[in-house]
Write a protein that holds these residues in place. Structure first.
Motif, short mmCIF file in Angstrom:
data_model
loop_
_atom_site.label_atom_id
_atom_site.label_comp_id
_atom_site.label_asym_id
_atom_site.label_seq_id
_atom_site.Cartn_x
_atom_site.Cartn_y
_atom_site.Cartn_z
N LEU A 36 43.41 -2.54 9.75
CA LEU A 36 42.34 -1.69 10.29
C LEU A 36 41.01 -1.98 9.59
O LEU A 36 39.96 -1.95 10.22
N GLU A 37 41.08 -2.27 8.31
CA GLU A 37 39.87 -2.62 7.57
C GLU A 37 39.32 -3.97 8.05
O GLU A 37 38.12 -4.12 8.26
N ALA A 72 31.40 3.24 11.17
CA ALA A 72 30.78 3.68 12.43
C ALA A 72 31.64 3.24 13.61
O ALA A 72 31.84 3.99 14.56
N ALA A 73 32.18 2.02 13.54
CA ALA A 73 33.02 1.52 14.63
C ALA A 73 34.30 2.34 14.74
O ALA A 73 34.78 2.62 15.85
N GLY A 74 34.86 2.74 13.61
CA GLY A 74 36.07 3.58 13.63
C GLY A 74 35.80 4.94 14.24
O GLY A 74 36.62 5.48 14.98
N LYS A 75 34.63 5.49 13.94
CA LYS A 75 34.25 6.79 14.52
C LYS A 75 34.00 6.67 16.02
O LYS A 75 34.39 7.55 16.79
N GLN A 112 48.94 2.13 13.96
CA GLN A 112 47.50 2.17 13.64
C GLN A 112 46.83 3.35 14.34
O GLN A 112 45.98 4.01 13.76
N TYR A 113 47.23 3.62 15.57
CA TYR A 113 46.70 4.76 16.32
C TYR A 113 47.01 6.06 15.59
O TYR A 113 46.14 6.94 15.45
N LEU A 164 37.27 -1.01 11.16
CA LEU A 164 37.39 0.40 11.56
C LEU A 164 37.38 1.36 10.38
O LEU A 164 37.10 2.55 10.56
N LEU A 165 37.67 0.86 9.18
CA LEU A 165 37.68 1.73 8.00
C LEU A 165 37.36 0.92 6.76
O LEU A 165 37.36 -0.31 6.79
#
Length: 147
Positions: free
Chosen positions: A75-76, A99-102, A39-40, A80-81
């Motif tokens: 991730l969704e 926004a959280a992903g950024k 994921q990273y 995060l996306l």
């Protein structure tokens, strides 16, 4: 036993062991972010190029859609996306950071430096040489056809 079949003489095993060790080194650094190592890697690509197609993301990570889809779904689910169908091509899925992903990029920014401290005297120049050698090996293997 044939010497060419000894485990410790195998490049493939050395790469496998190094890959596992690298992944394990990242785990405690990624846990506070709620990310696994794959994921990273996906987030690294998205921080570089937000709003890209799933196909482009898969190409950058060298992952097929069967592997990439569950990773992106997690991730969704974590917020995060977002995955959306392209307005210009219904067959294409576009990935966009939330926004959280950024914001997570700020928290992750310390990870490379923290990890490089664990390399000891390898240093950034030697690290770059190792990376370049591994990238060259990857290209050679991808172009290799076996009987």
């Amino acid at each position: 036993m044939k010497p060419q079949l000894q485990l410790d003489k195998q490049l493939c095993f050395a790469l496998y062991a190094a890959s596992r060790a690298m992944t394990q080194a990242y785990q405690p650094l990624l846990a506070p972010l709620g990310l696994t190592y794959p994921q990273y890697l996906a987030m690294l690509v998205l921080w570089e190029n937000d709003d890209i197609s799933m196909k482009q993301l898969g190409e950058r990570l060298q992952l097929d859609s069967g592997t990439l889809t569950p990773l992106l779904k997690r991730l969704e689910s974590a917020g995060l996306l977002q995955r959306r169908r392209s307005s210009s091509d219904e067959r294409s899925v576009v990935i966009r950071l939330t926004a959280a992903g950024k914001q997570l990029e700020e928290q992750a920014a310390t990870i490379p430096g923290t990890l490089s401290c664990r390399f000891g005297d390898v240093g950034s120049e030697r690290s770059a040489q190792l990376r370049d050698t591994l990238q060259q090996l990857t290209r050679l293997l991808q172009g290799c056809t076996l009987p």
